[in-house]
Design an enzyme around this catalytic site. Sequence first.
Site, PDB file in Angstrom:
ATOM      1  N   SER A   1       4.713   6.994  -3.690  1.00 17.84           N
ATOM      2  CA  SER A   1       5.972   6.693  -3.913  1.00 17.84           C
ATOM      3  C   SER A   1       6.402   6.069  -2.125  1.00 17.84           C
ATOM      4  CB  SER A   1       6.561   8.048  -3.501  1.00 17.84           C
ATOM      5  OG  SER A   1       8.003   7.567  -3.135  1.00 17.84           O
TER       6      SER A   1
ATOM      7  N   TYR B   1       9.456  16.470  -0.422  1.00 14.12           N
ATOM      8  CA  TYR B   1       8.729  15.951  -1.365  1.00 14.12           C
ATOM      9  C   TYR B   1       8.189  14.479  -0.997  1.00 14.12           C
ATOM     10  CZ  TYR B   1       8.644  12.077  -4.896  1.00 14.12           C
ATOM     11  OH  TYR B   1       8.384  10.715  -5.747  1.00 14.12           O
TER      12      TYR B   1
END
Length: 256
Positions: A148, A161
């Site tokens: 990410s 996350y």
Amino acid sequence: MAAHLDGRIALVTGASRGIGRAIAERLGRDGAFVVVHYARDDAAAREVVATIAGAGGQAAAVRAELGTPGDIGTLFAGLERALRDAGREVALDILVNNAGIGLPATIEQVDEAGFDRVFAVNVKAPFFLTQRALPLLRDGGRIINVSSGVTRVAFPEGIAYASTKGALDAFGHSLAKHVGPRGITVNAVAPGVIDTDVNAGWLRDNPGAQATVAEWSALGRVGQPADVADAVAFLASDDARWVTAGRIDATGGARI
């Protein structure tokens, strides 16, 4: 249909929707037999398999909910059945660790249950899934982790996350050294905000949000699943044979 992955077998986790679906369909178009892993939505997984077949490719769906007891055993039992049913060798050439979940919470808001769950799905599952896959992965194979863009920029509203994706990057870096003697490459692709069903509620039907996300990108638009899938396809191909322990930023230059 491109054929440069003919004869190769790919496992894509979390492939029933969004980025995972786009990756599975692209690898299928490139000639790979694609094992479409999914957690719950049987109809969506069947649709992906049918789409790949409709484009001239081959695929099979395997269900297993990652982050739960016995998840890896369930997945690989299904994979072996699917490959045998298709008359294929029980082997892999390409592993795409795409499945993951979010946790939109600041450090003050994260509880232990949420923390454990996001790490179980985003870190523990790909770690032990890869461990299980290595004996099946043929020399010269490809491992691609979907990371990410939030490991490059501060993301306090999703701190747990972001931490899982940082752990996944570190895992891939060390793994690349370990499996390099077998000619296996390990790389990461790091998307930014992508127009998927997961983001539909706040992004797809919200012109203001779309404009904001587009402004973040150096290319001035919102990312699409195919933008990420094409980067994965490159890393899965022979063209990427000399690329390992790398990371492709697939954010469109967001927040540079």
